[in-house]
Design a protein around this motif. Structure first.
Motif, PDB file in Angstrom:
ATOM      1  N   SER A 199       0.847  -1.190   0.000  1.00 12.51           N
ATOM      2  CA  SER A 199       0.000   0.000   0.000  1.00 12.51           C
ATOM      3  C   SER A 199       0.887   1.247   0.000  1.00 12.51           C
ATOM      4  O   SER A 199       2.084   1.172   0.311  1.00 12.51           O
ATOM      5  CB  SER A 199      -0.892   0.005   1.241  1.00 12.51           C
ATOM      6  OG  SER A 199      -0.086   0.213   2.394  1.00 12.51           O
ATOM      7  N   ASP A 200       0.295   2.376  -0.314  1.00 18.61           N
ATOM      8  CA  ASP A 200       1.068   3.623  -0.295  1.00 18.61           C
ATOM      9  C   ASP A 200       1.609   3.908   1.098  1.00 18.61           C
ATOM     10  O   ASP A 200       2.715   4.419   1.257  1.00 18.61           O
ATOM     11  CB  ASP A 200       0.187   4.795  -0.774  1.00 18.61           C
ATOM     12  CG  ASP A 200      -0.069   4.695  -2.273  1.00 18.61           C
ATOM     13  OD1 ASP A 200       0.666   3.955  -2.965  1.00 18.61           O
ATOM     14  OD2 ASP A 200      -1.027   5.341  -2.752  1.00 18.61           O
ATOM     15  N   THR A 201       0.800   3.560   2.109  1.00 20.16           N
ATOM     16  CA  THR A 201       1.250   3.781   3.488  1.00 20.16           C
ATOM     17  C   THR A 201       2.493   2.929   3.781  1.00 20.16           C
ATOM     18  O   THR A 201       3.435   3.386   4.430  1.00 20.16           O
ATOM     19  CB  THR A 201       0.133   3.386   4.480  1.00 20.16           C
ATOM     20  OG1 THR A 201      -1.111   3.811   3.942  1.00 20.16           O
ATOM     21  CG2 THR A 201       0.369   3.979   5.836  1.00 20.16           C
ATOM     22  N   LYS A 236       4.632   1.794   1.604  1.00 22.40           N
ATOM     23  CA  LYS A 236       5.772   2.334   0.851  1.00 22.40           C
ATOM     24  C   LYS A 236       6.367   3.547   1.570  1.00 22.40           C
ATOM     25  O   LYS A 236       7.588   3.714   1.630  1.00 22.40           O
ATOM     26  CB  LYS A 236       5.343   2.726  -0.560  1.00 22.40           C
ATOM     27  CG  LYS A 236       5.104   1.511  -1.452  1.00 22.40           C
ATOM     28  CD  LYS A 236       4.596   1.933  -2.822  1.00 22.40           C
ATOM     29  CE  LYS A 236       4.209   0.706  -3.641  1.00 22.40           C
ATOM     30  NZ  LYS A 236       3.467   1.066  -4.853  1.00 22.40           N
TER      31      LYS A 236
END
Lengths: 362, 406
Positions: free
Chosen positions: A6-8, A10
């Motif tokens: 997820s972007d979080t 990353k």
């Protein structure tokens, strides 16, 4: 279906990597190698302030309540940096308490583990390469423990130990408890200091659900070692690539030579496709628990082997400088040896994985 | 190899017994321990030095040299027997750079004065040589070396540095490739010099290895004067001397290396019987490990016969065949693979840093049982086996070009 982070996650990876690149660059690691002063409390406090100490501790006990995959992402970044510190054992003790501790034990320990105020460590390894829960022999009788444990991370610095018992039970012992002796050992991987513990009639406190938890903790540990190995192997490929693009011999950078570039491409081909194996193994731990034990074994066996191979190639491709104490290659070469050994060799886990797959192997 | 494979005569047996007696009577416990503790190239210097002196006193200081310089005049079979008995006895490994590398070059290219001065000092163990080849910018591409030698009357004046000079801290001489002219081809304009380490202007910087040992140095030259009488061969023709020496470097100790490998296979075999598998048995019960060890044992057997053939064919004083380089590619990789299995075999006993316990004379105890002391230092030290003396890529290029005609 999404196989990516997820972007979080990353963002978590980037911030942890940036943190250790700043706080524990190779120059700092070399100082630790030259003169090991045990746990770097300043670095530990800063990493705890970042939330690392309580990442997977439930929110009601002061942690971030995240999953193993998130911790694996952090561990990947730390492997990349060969980051020093006790997080591996510390996080696993927190997980054991969350999964198998009494409410009283959770309330007493978890908030302080999550804040990093208490440093915890795992004491499971026994003489004779006994790492797995079914191999533990330590016995606690009426709250007293007489046993010895090896390969305990930051044994001299930890405040709390989680000890593996025969049959897979788990018990807490506090640093300084009567009858507890700590013997520190100078290690070749100085980013993860080891020691041995001796217990003679030492008071201990059982986890009520220890038995059910021991194997889960082992599996989580295998995943984290695999994540560290991935991070380190990934870094090793980067380091050799950078060096091959810098070092000039015969009037050109050595990366121009097929004999060199093919070795680097081989290393990349060994390492990079294994990243998803680590993520998936971590993901199954929380979401597909039936698959988790086998994937954890596979990931540990595969990644730590790849890591050892990759660091060898890295040293070779650096030539003389790669073989020196003053240069940074050694941090990953030695960390790879640690990851491969800790919790049992790749052969052991390949055999376990084969058995769990129920293949007819004898 | 075994003496029975040589169609031995009674004289051969007698020679074997003579060599064996010599080892039994002269190799001390300290020498044996120094040999045992050698994880990379050379034993602790003091023990190598005293052993060379003992060899010399017996007339065997350099048995493979031509007789006129002190060689033993042995037959090929005797040379093999000597190697076999040396394998059995395991003396400490001495600094070979004098006896095995520069000496054959002095015999070929040296003036009568140089031969008379240097060779006796090498064979007696009075002189110890370091090798000044690599520079920070000239490793695999050795011919691009930059150490400047400016002509000044009867002297050269040297400025620059050499790196990876093994045991230079113990050497009293160093042979160096220096740049005397800038010519179209970089191999031209190189000169080979024989230099005293105590010349004013030479300074050492120790370089610690990945295993934490002081084996290498960087040697700095600042306005160092070297008499032209110390030039080996013609000015600007040093590369041909260097090529000659490299032939010896590839083949020097080839059989010794194979015998060492054979010893390590045995050692590893013992180790797997002593190491636990985690379930109360030993590592020997692990078929995966046994198979990997067998593969290496086969490689060593094959290399042993091939090397024996080379030794049997070699003539004293004649440069070795390029096949030595071919064999070395495999041997070095086999050596590393053996250390990799060793490190794997001892498992968590590889974790402690045992430098203190790994000295000939020490009070520091081993962490764990005695057999766990060496595998990890071996693993770390032997990383150099595919770096020092040329990388496998360079050797493969040479074999492709010189042996295969590619």
């Amino acid at each position: 279906m999404d196989f990516d982070l997820s972007d979080t996650q990353k963002a978590l990876y980037s911030s942890v990597r940036r943190f250790f690149e700043t706080e524990a660059p190779p120059s700092r690691l070399l100082k630790i190698y030259d003169r090991d002063e045990g746990l770097d409390r300043d670095l530990w406090r800063k990493s705890a302030d970042l939330g690392l100490a309580g990442l997977i501790v439930p929110e009601e006990h002061g942690g971030a309540g995240l999953e193993l995959l998130d911790l694996a992402v952090v561990t990947d970044a730390m492997g990349y940096c060969a980051a020093p510190g006790p997080l591996l054992g510390h996080a696993l003790v927190g997980m054991a308490l969350s999964l198998g501790g009494s409410e009283e034990q959770k309330a007493r320990w978890l908030p302080r583990l999550a804040s990093g105020e208490v440093v915890a460590s795992l004491a499971i390894s026994e003489h004779g390469e006994r790492w797995q829960p079914d191999q533990w022999t330590a016995v606690a009788t009426a709250g007293r423990l007489t046993a010895s444990k090896k390969n305990v991370l930051f044994a001299a610095d930890a405040d709390l130990f989680l000890v593996g018992l025969a049959g897979g039970g788990l018990a807490l012992v506090e640093q300084g408890a009567p009858g507890l002796t700590v013997r520190e050992v100078d290690g070749i991987d100085r980013t993860r200091r080891l020691g041995a513990l001796g217990f003679v009639d030492t008071p201990c406190e059982l986890l009520p659900e220890g038995l059910a938890v021991a194997e889960r903790i082992r599996d989580a540990a295998l995943v984290l070692l695999a994540a560290d190995a991935y991070g380190g192997a990934h870094r090793s490929v980067e380091l050799m690539t950078n060096y091959a693009n810098e070092r000039v011999q015969f009037g050109r950078t050595i990366g121009h030579f097929q004999g060199v570039k093919h070795q680097i491409a081989d290393a990349a081909a060994e390492v990079e496709p294994a990243r998803q194996l680590v993520w998936y193994a971590a993901y199954t731990f929380d979401h597909r628990p039936d698959e988790a034990p086998r994937l954890a074994a596979l990931a540990k066996a595969h990644l730590t082997d790849r890591y050892v191979n990759t660091t060898r190639t890295m040293v070779l491709l650096h030539g003389g400088i790669g073989y020196t104490w003053e240069f940074h290659c050694q941090f990953w070469l030695k960390r790879a040896m640690f990851d491969r050994t800790f919790l049992g060799s790749p052969s052991v886990h390949r055999e376990r994985a084969a058995a769990m797959a129920d293949w007819q192997i004898n | 190899m075994d003496i029975e494979q040589l169609d031995p005569t009674p004289e051969d047996y007698a020679f074997r017994d003579e060599v064996r007696r010599f080892y039994d009577q002269n190799l001390t416990d300290e020498h044996r321990r120094a040999a045992l503790l050698t994880t990379w190239a050379l034993a602790e210097f003091e023990y190598g030095r005293s052993w060379q002196k003992i060899l010399y006193a017996r007339g065997w200081g350099a048995p493979n040299w031509p007789v006129e310089y002190g060689g033993a005049g042995w037959s090929p079979k005797q040379r093999l027997i000597w190697e076999m008995e040396s394998q059995r006895a395991r003396p400490p490994e001495i600094m070979r750079m004098g006896k095995n590398l520069v000496a054959p070059c002095i015999m070929t290219f040296g003036t009568d004065e140089q031969k008379a001065y240097f060779l006796p000092r090498i064979i007696s163990g009075e002189d110890w040589w370091a090798q000044g080849y690599s520079e920070p910018g000239a490793g695999s591409d050795l011919a691009s070396l930059q150490l400047q030698a400016t002509s000044d009357g009867d002297d050269y004046i040297l400025n620059g540095s050499k790196i990876w000079t093994t045991f230079a801290q113990f050497a009293n001489r160093i042979f160096c490739l220096v740049r005397t002219a800038k010519m179209q081809k970089k191999q031209e304009g190189i000169t080979f010099l024989l230099i005293d380490m105590d010349s004013p202007g030479i300074e050492l910087r120790p370089i610690y290895t990945i295993a934490g040992e002081h084996e290498f140095n960087q040697v700095f030259f600042t306005d160092v004067r070297v008499p032209k009488s110390r030039r080996l061969g013609e000015e600007n023709a040093g590369w041909s001397v260097a090529r000659h020496l490299l032939l010896y470097e590839h083949s020097a100790g080839l059989l010794r290396m194979v015998t060492e490998l054979r010893w390590r296979v045995r050692w590893l075999n013992e180790l797997v019987g002593l190491e636990a598998d985690g379930y109360g048995g030993s590592l020997r019960d692990d078929p995966d490990f046994s198979r990997r060890l067998s593969l290496l044992e086969i490689a060593v057997e094959a290399a042993d016969f091939a090397a024996a053939q080379l030794i049997a064919d070699a003539k004293p004083g004649a440069p070795p065949d390029a096949t030595g380089e071919l064999l070395n590619i495999r041997n070095r990789e086999t050596a590393q693979a053996l250390t990799e299995l060793g490190a794997e075999a001892v498992g968590y006993y590889g974790a402690p840093d045992q430098r203190g316990a790994r000295k000939v004379v020490t009070d520091v105890p081993v962490v764990g049982p005695p057999h766990v002391l060496l595998p990890m230092p071996f693993y770390l030290a032997q990383r150099a086996n595919t770096i020092a003396g040329g990388t496998p890529e360079i050797h493969r290029n040479n074999v492709a070009k010189h042996l295969l005609g590619l």
